[in-house]
Motif scaffolding. Structure first.
Motif, mmCIF file in Angstrom:
data_model
loop_
_atom_site.group_PDB
_atom_site.id
_atom_site.type_symbol
_atom_site.label_atom_id
_atom_site.label_comp_id
_atom_site.label_asym_id
_atom_site.label_seq_id
_atom_site.Cartn_x
_atom_site.Cartn_y
_atom_site.Cartn_z
ATOM 1 N N GLY A 11 8.328 9.650 1.875
ATOM 2 C CA GLY A 11 7.082 9.558 1.127
ATOM 3 C C GLY A 11 6.439 8.207 1.347
ATOM 4 O O GLY A 11 7.130 7.197 1.514
ATOM 5 N N TRP A 12 5.111 8.196 1.380
ATOM 6 C CA TRP A 12 4.390 6.931 1.502
ATOM 7 C C TRP A 12 3.334 6.831 0.423
ATOM 8 O O TRP A 12 2.665 7.825 0.092
ATOM 9 C CB TRP A 12 3.703 6.813 2.864
ATOM 10 C CG TRP A 12 2.945 5.512 3.003
ATOM 11 C CD1 TRP A 12 3.430 4.313 3.402
ATOM 12 C CD2 TRP A 12 1.554 5.291 2.692
ATOM 13 N NE1 TRP A 12 2.440 3.351 3.359
ATOM 14 C CE2 TRP A 12 1.277 3.918 2.928
ATOM 15 C CE3 TRP A 12 0.526 6.111 2.224
ATOM 16 C CZ2 TRP A 12 0.022 3.358 2.729
ATOM 17 C CZ3 TRP A 12 -0.736 5.562 2.007
ATOM 18 C CH2 TRP A 12 -0.981 4.202 2.268
ATOM 19 N N SER A 13 3.190 5.640 -0.139
ATOM 20 C CA SER A 13 2.150 5.378 -1.128
ATOM 21 C C SER A 13 1.635 3.957 -0.920
ATOM 22 O O SER A 13 2.279 3.141 -0.254
ATOM 23 C CB SER A 13 2.699 5.542 -2.551
ATOM 24 O OG SER A 13 3.852 4.746 -2.728
ATOM 25 N N ARG A 14 0.494 3.665 -1.481
ATOM 26 C CA ARG A 14 -0.088 2.333 -1.309
ATOM 27 C C ARG A 14 0.742 1.280 -2.018
ATOM 28 O O ARG A 14 0.895 0.156 -1.531
ATOM 29 C CB ARG A 14 -1.517 2.315 -1.842
ATOM 30 C CG ARG A 14 -2.494 3.108 -0.974
ATOM 31 C CD ARG A 14 -3.880 3.119 -1.590
ATOM 32 N NE ARG A 14 -4.368 1.772 -1.802
ATOM 33 C CZ ARG A 14 -5.287 1.423 -2.700
ATOM 34 N NH1 ARG A 14 -5.815 2.350 -3.475
ATOM 35 N NH2 ARG A 14 -5.672 0.175 -2.835
ATOM 36 N N SER A 15 1.283 1.616 -3.184
ATOM 37 C CA SER A 15 2.123 0.681 -3.930
ATOM 38 C C SER A 15 3.541 1.250 -4.008
ATOM 39 O O SER A 15 3.743 2.447 -3.796
ATOM 40 C CB SER A 15 1.561 0.468 -5.339
ATOM 41 O OG SER A 15 1.420 1.707 -6.001
#
Length: 310
Positions: free
Chosen positions: A162-166
């Protein structure tokens, strides 16, 4: 004294939502005047769709919150007349619908279902599809929808990043963030699922540069927001074979214009923004719970961070 709750959305939505909202209010024991026509100065809560005619919130001096019917808030979050809390829709029914739609398309790509459908004159060949742990799936966006999708795919055995900005933490998922994390995530993405919001920071996040980080012959599924993808960059990547196929449910302009090149590209599957729809019964319960919270002095849920845009 009954609360005055304004339903500010298009007439066809009122037909769908009136009964579920009244039922949810009754179940919660909230006495309310629910209507599409209440004087602005008397309104306590606004149930809202961003394509409503209501765009100036200044006269609603008594209102305590705007409760959005949609998950997306990009077209309202920058409204300078909106000074009161804004809650986006996080609907259990919508979430389940998104999980099912994404899982179906991930399995379609993973199993090669399209290529396994034979015509009578096709060559009969046996092959052994990979098992889920052998397939790398990347989810861009770990909000409520992305987290639910990722957890379901992990349950099915897929290797999920998973990738997120924060920074985020989700059990069973390798969570990355930031610019370097995006490159690393995409380098693993045999199947990439886009579930990010539409903000200035996420527009064109799928570009010629980021597509180049993906494995040759990867797949893209976008049920998130149309502006996440640079359309021309994706078409070029499909033409070169860098991306094998893309399933797109959302677009910069909807309905997708008849002359858009996506229609003619055999490597693109177009669906008409159907991945997940707010369900009136479950959404009404979410909205009414926030009204109950407001009246009880409890914090509202699903509040929008105006700085982040979601």
């Amino acid at each position: 004294m009954p609360l005055n709750i304004l339903f500010a959305a298009r007439p066809e939505r009122w037909v769908i939502y009136e009964r579920p909202l009244r039922d949810a209010l009754e179940k919660a024991g909230i006495k309310a005047n629910l209507s599409t026509d209440i004087p602005a100065q008397d309104v306590d809560y606004i149930i809202y769709a961003p394509n409503s005619d209501l765009q100036d919130f200044t006269p609603y001096s008594r209102a305590k919150a705007v409760l959005n019917l949609w998950a997306g808030v990009e077209s309202i979050v920058g409204n300078e007349t909106l000074k009161i809390p804004l809650a986006r829709m996080v609907d259990p029914g919508l979430t389940k619908g998104m999980v099912e739609w994404v899982t179906g398309h991930v399995l379609r790509y993973h199993l090669g279902i399209d290529s396994d459908i034979l015509r009578r004159d096709a060559k009969w060949e046996y092959r052994t599809p990979p098992l889920a742990p052998e397939r790398q799936v990347v989810i861009l966006g770990l909000g409520a929808l992305g987290k639910a999708v990722a957890e379901t795919l992990v349950y099915l055995g897929f290797s999920v990043t998973g990738w997120s900005r924060s920074p985020k933490t989700v059990d069973g998922i390798d969570c990355l963030h930031g610019e370097d994390g995006l490159k690393e995530a995409l380098s693993r993405a045999e199947i990439a699922v886009l579930l990010l919001p539409d903000t200035p920071a996420t527009q064109d996040i799928i570009s010629s540069e980021t597509l180049a980080h993906m494995p040759q012959g990867a797949f893209i599924i976008n049920p998130g927001r149309g502006p996440l993808i640079d359309d021309n960059a994706l078409l070029a990547a499909l033409d070169s074979g860098q991306i094998a196929h893309a399933t797109l449910d959302v677009f910069r302009v909807e309905p997708l214009p008849a002359d858009h090149p996506f229609w003619a590209d055999p490597k693109v599957t177009v669906t008409p923004h159907i991945a997940a729809e707010t369900r009136a019964d479950t959404a009404s319960e979410v909205i009414v719970d926030n009204i109950r919270r407001g009246e009880a002095g409890e914090p509202f849920i699903n509040l929008v961070d105006r700085k982040l845009g979601y």
